[in-house]
Design a protein around this motif. Structure first.
Motif, PDB file in Angstrom:
ATOM      1  N   ARG A 374      -8.170   3.497 -16.421  1.00 24.11           N
ATOM      2  CA  ARG A 374      -7.305   2.993 -15.361  1.00 24.11           C
ATOM      3  C   ARG A 374      -7.981   3.195 -14.004  1.00 24.11           C
ATOM      4  O   ARG A 374      -8.690   4.185 -13.796  1.00 24.11           O
ATOM      5  N   VAL A 375      -7.762   2.247 -13.094  1.00 21.71           N
ATOM      6  CA  VAL A 375      -8.180   2.365 -11.698  1.00 21.71           C
ATOM      7  C   VAL A 375      -7.007   1.929 -10.842  1.00 21.71           C
ATOM      8  O   VAL A 375      -6.432   0.857 -11.054  1.00 21.71           O
ATOM      9  N   VAL A 376      -6.624   2.768  -9.867  1.00 28.89           N
ATOM     10  CA  VAL A 376      -5.518   2.452  -8.961  1.00 28.89           C
ATOM     11  C   VAL A 376      -6.053   2.449  -7.533  1.00 28.89           C
ATOM     12  O   VAL A 376      -6.664   3.430  -7.086  1.00 28.89           O
ATOM     13  N   THR A 377      -5.824   1.352  -6.830  1.00 28.91           N
ATOM     14  CA  THR A 377      -6.240   1.223  -5.426  1.00 28.91           C
ATOM     15  C   THR A 377      -5.022   0.819  -4.592  1.00 28.91           C
ATOM     16  O   THR A 377      -3.902   0.717  -5.109  1.00 28.91           O
ATOM     17  N   ALA A 378      -5.257   0.546  -3.321  1.00 27.81           N
ATOM     18  CA  ALA A 378      -4.152   0.186  -2.437  1.00 27.81           C
ATOM     19  C   ALA A 378      -3.476  -1.114  -2.856  1.00 27.81           C
ATOM     20  O   ALA A 378      -2.279  -1.312  -2.621  1.00 27.81           O
ATOM     21  N   SER A 379      -4.205  -2.018  -3.503  1.00 25.04           N
ATOM     22  CA  SER A 379      -3.660  -3.328  -3.853  1.00 25.04           C
ATOM     23  C   SER A 379      -3.120  -3.414  -5.272  1.00 25.04           C
ATOM     24  O   SER A 379      -2.619  -4.463  -5.673  1.00 25.04           O
ATOM     25  N   LEU A 503      -9.451  15.299  -1.847  1.00 22.14           N
ATOM     26  CA  LEU A 503     -10.128  14.168  -1.219  1.00 22.14           C
ATOM     27  C   LEU A 503      -9.225  13.479  -0.195  1.00 22.14           C
ATOM     28  O   LEU A 503      -9.664  13.133   0.922  1.00 22.14           O
ATOM     29  N   LEU A 504      -7.953  13.289  -0.545  1.00 24.45           N
ATOM     30  CA  LEU A 504      -7.030  12.622   0.381  1.00 24.45           C
ATOM     31  C   LEU A 504      -6.848  13.424   1.660  1.00 24.45           C
ATOM     32  O   LEU A 504      -6.598  12.855   2.739  1.00 24.45           O
ATOM     33  N   GLY A 505      -6.981  14.740   1.551  1.00 23.82           N
ATOM     34  CA  GLY A 505      -6.869  15.565   2.749  1.00 23.82           C
ATOM     35  C   GLY A 505      -7.992  15.357   3.736  1.00 23.82           C
ATOM     36  O   GLY A 505      -7.884  15.749   4.907  1.00 23.82           O
ATOM     37  N   ARG A 506      -9.082  14.742   3.298  1.00 25.03           N
ATOM     38  CA  ARG A 506     -10.229  14.477   4.165  1.00 25.03           C
ATOM     39  C   ARG A 506     -10.308  13.000   4.580  1.00 25.03           C
ATOM     40  O   ARG A 506     -11.268  12.595   5.202  1.00 25.03           O
ATOM     41  N   CYS A 507      -9.318  12.207   4.169  1.00 25.86           N
ATOM     42  CA  CYS A 507      -9.334  10.770   4.460  1.00 25.86           C
ATOM     43  C   CYS A 507      -8.388  10.434   5.615  1.00 25.86           C
ATOM     44  O   CYS A 507      -7.301  11.026   5.740  1.00 25.86           O
ATOM     45  N   ASP A 522       3.116   6.824   4.394  1.00 19.97           N
ATOM     46  CA  ASP A 522       3.563   5.998   3.267  1.00 19.97           C
ATOM     47  C   ASP A 522       2.418   5.723   2.299  1.00 19.97           C
ATOM     48  O   ASP A 522       2.576   5.827   1.079  1.00 19.97           O
ATOM     49  N   ARG A 523       1.261   5.349   2.843  1.00 17.71           N
ATOM     50  CA  ARG A 523       0.127   5.052   1.967  1.00 17.71           C
ATOM     51  C   ARG A 523      -0.398   6.323   1.298  1.00 17.71           C
ATOM     52  O   ARG A 523      -0.827   6.304   0.146  1.00 17.71           O
ATOM     53  N   ARG A 524      -0.361   7.439   2.015  1.00 18.75           N
ATOM     54  CA  ARG A 524      -0.791   8.700   1.412  1.00 18.75           C
ATOM     55  C   ARG A 524       0.149   9.073   0.263  1.00 18.75           C
ATOM     56  O   ARG A 524      -0.285   9.505  -0.813  1.00 18.75           O
ATOM     57  N   GLY A 525       1.453   8.902   0.502  1.00 19.78           N
ATOM     58  CA  GLY A 525       2.429   9.200  -0.549  1.00 19.78           C
ATOM     59  C   GLY A 525       2.250   8.305  -1.762  1.00 19.78           C
ATOM     60  O   GLY A 525       2.352   8.762  -2.918  1.00 19.78           O
ATOM     61  N   ALA A 526       1.955   6.998  -1.513  1.00 21.55           N
ATOM     62  CA  ALA A 526       1.737   6.071  -2.630  1.00 21.55           C
ATOM     63  C   ALA A 526       0.509   6.479  -3.442  1.00 21.55           C
ATOM     64  O   ALA A 526       0.504   6.402  -4.675  1.00 21.55           O
ATOM     65  N   ALA A 527      -0.542   6.918  -2.746  1.00 21.67           N
ATOM     66  CA  ALA A 527      -1.764   7.342  -3.440  1.00 21.67           C
ATOM     67  C   ALA A 527      -1.505   8.583  -4.295  1.00 21.67           C
ATOM     68  O   ALA A 527      -1.965   8.676  -5.436  1.00 21.67           O
ATOM     69  N   LEU A 528      -0.752   9.528  -3.742  1.00 22.56           N
ATOM     70  CA  LEU A 528      -0.431  10.740  -4.504  1.00 22.56           C
ATOM     71  C   LEU A 528       0.482  10.424  -5.679  1.00 22.56           C
ATOM     72  O   LEU A 528       0.360  11.024  -6.759  1.00 22.56           O
TER      73      LEU A 528
END
Length: 954
Positions: A374-379, A503-507, A522-528
């Motif tokens: 699986r790969v999950v991205t913003a889209s 990683l997200l903490g450095r983005c 919102d985007r950070r929450g979606a990624a988590l």
């Protein structure tokens, strides 16, 4: 890059953790102190003379092996069977009677029985020798070696020559030759699955542990039998040979007793019952014969004694040990052709009796090849097809790939950047050799390389980048970065991958299509949320990010640039199940066999794999080793009755599980490949080791070895084991019922000699018997050998996997079989005596023939009845006419038996030897008709049973 979990999980130890204040534990001491105590300079290493002295003192770095069993002991082992002992007693009695009679000629019966005993011993020796050779062929032909420092130089020595104080030089791909305390480590990861059961490579660190820890969490130690997956390091050897953790497990094996197989227990019991029965029947018949015939002279007494011995020979199935060995040997050879090497003959039948298969996960149920699925991205989310290291498959849209081939341009670009970035921040290599794909380095990193091949153009794009520097992974940072120079005049990039939450903490931004947008809440929450969703589905997660950096930037201070990153996405990685295992598990369940997974992996991962394979239903839970440690006997047995997935277990937990299952009446087959599996394999009723990935300790402990490491091979072997058991029951049913026919013929013939006309036809015979001793021996030779052996190799006539396993205490010869054996034997005896009566003057039916002719007709009736009984004995419940022509060997044996009987009746010199007389067509017709009564009687008995038990599976 070596780890993608947000925290490093703890794992169970193969031995108890040492006390916190244990001063001898090298993991709790500074490496310099350990080296100083061992008298070695970590920079120079030992000199050759000191190494030789220590080797002479401590002995080679090898696990202690048991001395080979001498040939004379192997030979004696073949004669320990109680039935063999009974046959040897029969030989002694036969020789005694022959001697009392004047030692005239050759004691044929004694010679034949002795020959059968010797043949049985030879068969056992030959087959066990073949199995040992097959096991030896599975072992690696190369000798392990290690790189060490000697006098300041790096040299390669045999791992068996390592000594305490040697400084190991560890590089990617090396096998760790001994237990050692790390002196230094750079991105060092060690695959410890063979010791701890953990499928992920373990990151190592030379820093001293703050407190005592289980074996799997001693990150400053490396252990014999493990392998370096990535990085480099140096370590000072602290233990060799039996002093290693492998040695500790080997000692545990020595204390584990092997159980005899269910078949051995049952044959032993049957042999004892037969022995007592034979003695009882022989004594009763001799007493009755002496009373009925008014024996007064020594000659008459010898005749009565000979009758008793003949009856004993008739009652004992002399061919049973030999036929049993042949049947097991044929079955074992069939299994070997299917990559299942059975080391002991009796273990083949035990596997067929298995009611539980307890299997390790990594490399047994799974491929041990980490795969991005699986790969999950913003889209959005995509699924990747294909498993393992072969780069076949495609990228499909949707969480489950049900959206078809990926065509969404923004999502396509994002996925390409994730897979490309993960391939750039990577130290693994994917190589092909003659169509076979393999990895060099960490399997998790290799997963990115494989996945990149599945997206067109990604690999070519990655190949255009040039690597300029890197920041290696550490357990504190949980990140790895690579500095890459893109083709053309583009700006350099720092590509980072690691634990998603870190990683997200450095983005500060996220990639969307060809551009970037701020990484807001919102985007950070979606990624988590995406990370959590993948984790809940048992995927291991790794995030990928990047940033542009100035051209010409060096590796020095590169870590400072791991901030203000652009988040690309997260991948879900899993060790995929073997594709053939699902069908094998389903087949096992159809056969009433529970499949249990026992692994050192995380409970979520274990449950996910078990669910995918059909071992458990969705929603089932796993029990951990810690939970098992808190259970007492009754609670443990209750848990093993319902739980089929065990995670984070230690070797002692595996033993607990196997012991609890066995105490509950199960026949347990335990599969595994690692050293940690060996004690449980030895304790289990049938231990099954992996031939390719299995360690030598495991193979030595197992009773069966899989040449192809294929779980489906286990199920195929179970089927063959059940066929073997069915055939054993067939020839036991046949031998016992046929021999009972001989017993009833002699017993009833003595008791009712006057009724059937034998007394009036006695002539000059002092003791009148329906059959002569030589005729009884002939019957055993003709009917107890060929037909019984043919039944032992009869093909599968019914679906053996459609029935449940037989119970641990279920008798091979149960009450129903004994009823059939006795009833068929009685019908044989009555039919034989009625045939004699038909042709003798007097008795129930008036005849006109001599005693020799009438006895020959009865003798022929009994032989033919036993040949008819071949068809009866193929099943206790199914008609003899069902697949009657399936076994060509049976028909061959029956045809041979008929020809031999015609010869012994019609050939003059055989008539003299066996006391027979020629028969005309009328005699033969009566004999055939009377003999066939056995078949019709049993058909009626089976018909009545099926009417009372409709739909039952025998």
């Amino acid at each position: 890059m070596t780890s993608g979990t947000s925290s490093r999980p703890s794992r169970p130890s193969s031995v108890s953790a040492p006390a916190a204040d244990d001063p001898s534990d090298p993991s709790l001491r500074e490496a310099a102190d350990v080296a100083r105590e061992l008298g070695v300079d970590p920079v120079v290493g030992l000199d050759d003379a000191e190494a030789a002295r220590r080797l002479a003192t401590d002995g080679p770095n090898e696990l202690r092996s048991r001395p080979p069993v001498p040939l004379w002991r192997k030979v004696l082992e073949q004669f320990r069977d109680p039935l063999v002992a009974l046959l040897l007693v029969a030989v002694a009695i036969s020789v005694t009677v022959w001697w009392v009679e004047g030692a005239d000629g050759v004691p044929v019966d004694a010679v034949v029985i002795a020959a059968i005993v010797v043949l049985n011993a030879v068969l056992g020796l030959v087959q066990e020798s073949k199995a040992a050779n097959a096991v030896a062929a599975l072992r690696s032909m190369t000798e392990a070696s290690s790189t060490v420092l000697r006098d300041g130089r790096q040299v390669t020595v045999r791992s068996a020559e390592l000594v305490r104080g040697d400084v190991l030089v560890l590089t990617e791909g090396d096998a760790v030759g001994a237990d050692a305390r790390l002196l230094s480590a750079t991105a060092l990861r060690v695959q410890e699955a063979s010791l701890t059961g953990e499928s992920e490579a373990v990151l190592k660190d030379a820093a001293v542990l703050p407190a005592a820890a289980p074996l799997g969490d001693r990150f400053d130690m490396v252990y014999k039998g493990t392998a370096v997956a990535q990085g480099v390091g140096r370590a000072v050897v602290v233990a060799t040979g039996m002093g290693t953790q492998m040695g500790a497990i080997a000692r545990l094996l020595d204390a584990t007793e092997e159980e005899v197989t269910p078949l051995q227990r049952e044959i032993s019991r049957v042999s004892k019952v037969l022995g007592l029965t034979v003695i009882g029947i022989a004594v009763v018949v001799m007493v009755l014969a002496a009373v009925v015939n008014d024996v007064r002279t020594a000659e008459d007494l010898v005749t009565v004694l000979l009758l008793g011995v003949s009856l004993a020979v008739a009652a004992v199935p002399e061919g049973l040990p030999a036929i049993l060995s042949v049947v097991l040997a044929v079955g074992v050879q069939t299994m070997a052709r299917r990559n299942a090497v059975v080391k002991k003959l009796h273990s083949a039948e035990t596997l067929g009796s298995a009611s539980v298969i307890a299997s390790d996960k990594t490399g047994t149920l799974t491929k041990n090849e980490m795969t991005i699925q699986r790969v999950v991205t913003a889209s959005g989310e995509v699924a990747l097809t294909g498993v393992g290291y072969r780069p076949d498959g495609e990228v499909r849209a949707g969480p489950d790939g049900d959206g078809g081939p990926l065509t969404n341009e923004p999502l396509l670009r994002e996925v390409a950047m994730v897979l490309g970035g993960g391939s750039l921040a990577n130290d693994a290599q994917l190589v092909e050799d003659d169509g076979e794909w393999a990895v060099q380095g960490d399997p998790t990193e290799a997963a990115f390389l494989v996945a990149a091949h599945k997206l067109a153009g990604t690999v070519d794009r990655v190949a255009e980048f040039e690597r300029r520097g890197e920041v290696p992974f550490t357990s504190e940072r949980k990140l790895m970065s690579a500095l890459v120079d893109p083709p053309g005049d583009g700006a350099w990039a720092l590509v980072t991958k690691g634990a998603p939450d870190v990683l997200l903490g450095r983005c500060t931004a996220v990639q969307v299509g060809e551009g970037t947008v701020p990484l807001d809440d919102d985007r950070r929450g979606a990624a988590l949320d995406a990370v959590e969703r993948l984790s809940d589905r048992a995927y291991r997660t790794l995030g990928v990010a990047y940033r542009r950096v100035a051209e010409g930037l060096g590796s020095e201070g590169l870590e400072e640039h791991e901030s203000d990153l652009v988040y690309l996405g997260v991948v879900g990685i899993i060790d995929p199940p073997r594709p053939e295992v699902t069908a094998a598990v389903a087949e096992a369940h159809r056969a009433g066999i529970r499949v249990i997974m026992i692994t050192g992996d995380h409970p979520v991962t274990a449950t996910r794999i078990a669910t995918d394979l059909g071992i458990v239903e969705p929603g089932a839970r796993a029990v951990t080793g810690t939970e098992l440690d808190g259970l007492d006997g009754p609670d443990l047995r209750e848990a093993t009755r319902t739980v089929s997935v065990y995670a984070r277990v230690a070797p002692q937990n595996k033993l607990q599980i196997v012991d609890a299952l066995q105490a509950d009446g199960h026949v347990v087959a335990m599969t595994g490949d690692g050293v940690n599996d060996a004690p449980a394999l030895k304790t289990a009723d049938i231990g099954v080791a992996m031939g390719i990935t299995g360690t030598e300790v495991t193979k030595e402990s197992a009773k069966m070895i899989l040449g192809d490491d294929n779980f489906a091979t286990i199920v195929a072997a179970v089927r063959q084991g059940r066929v073997i058991f069915d055939n054993i029951k067939k020839f036991l049913r046949y031998l016992l019922s046929s021999n009972m026919g001989e017993v009833f013929t002699v017993l009833l013939g003595v008791l009712f000699a006057g009724v059937v006309g034998l007394e009036g036809a006695a002539g000059g015979e002092a003791v009148v018997v329906p059959l002569l001793a030589t005729q009884i021996l002939w019957i055993n030779l003709v009917t107890d050998s060929g037909p019984a052996l043919a039944m032992g190799v009869d093909p599968e006539t019914d679906d053996v996997m459609a029935r449940s396993p037989r119970g641990m205490h279920e008798r091979i010869i149960d009450a129903r079989m004994w009823t059939g054996v006795l009833s068929i034997g009685l019908v044989m005896g009555v039919a034989t005596l009625l045939t004699i009566d038909i042709f003798l003057p007097g008795g129930l039916v008036e005849g006109t023939d001599s005693l020799a002719v009438a006895r020959t007709a009865g003798f022929t009736t009994l032989v033919l009845a036993q040949l008819f009984n071949v068809f009866n004995s193929r099943s206790e419940t199914t008609s003899a006419f069902h697949r009657m022509f399936a076994g060509r060997w049976l028909w061959g044996a029956i045809g041979l038996g008929v020809l031999l009987q015609v010869a012994v009746v019609q050939v003059p010199f055989l008539q003299v030897a066996f006391g027979t007389a020629s028969l005309d067509l009328a005699h033969w017709g009566v004999a055939v008709a009377m003999a066939s009564s056995v078949l019709w009687f049993d058909e009626l008995r089976k018909l009545l049973w099926r009417a009372r038990h409709p739909g039952a599976v025998a």
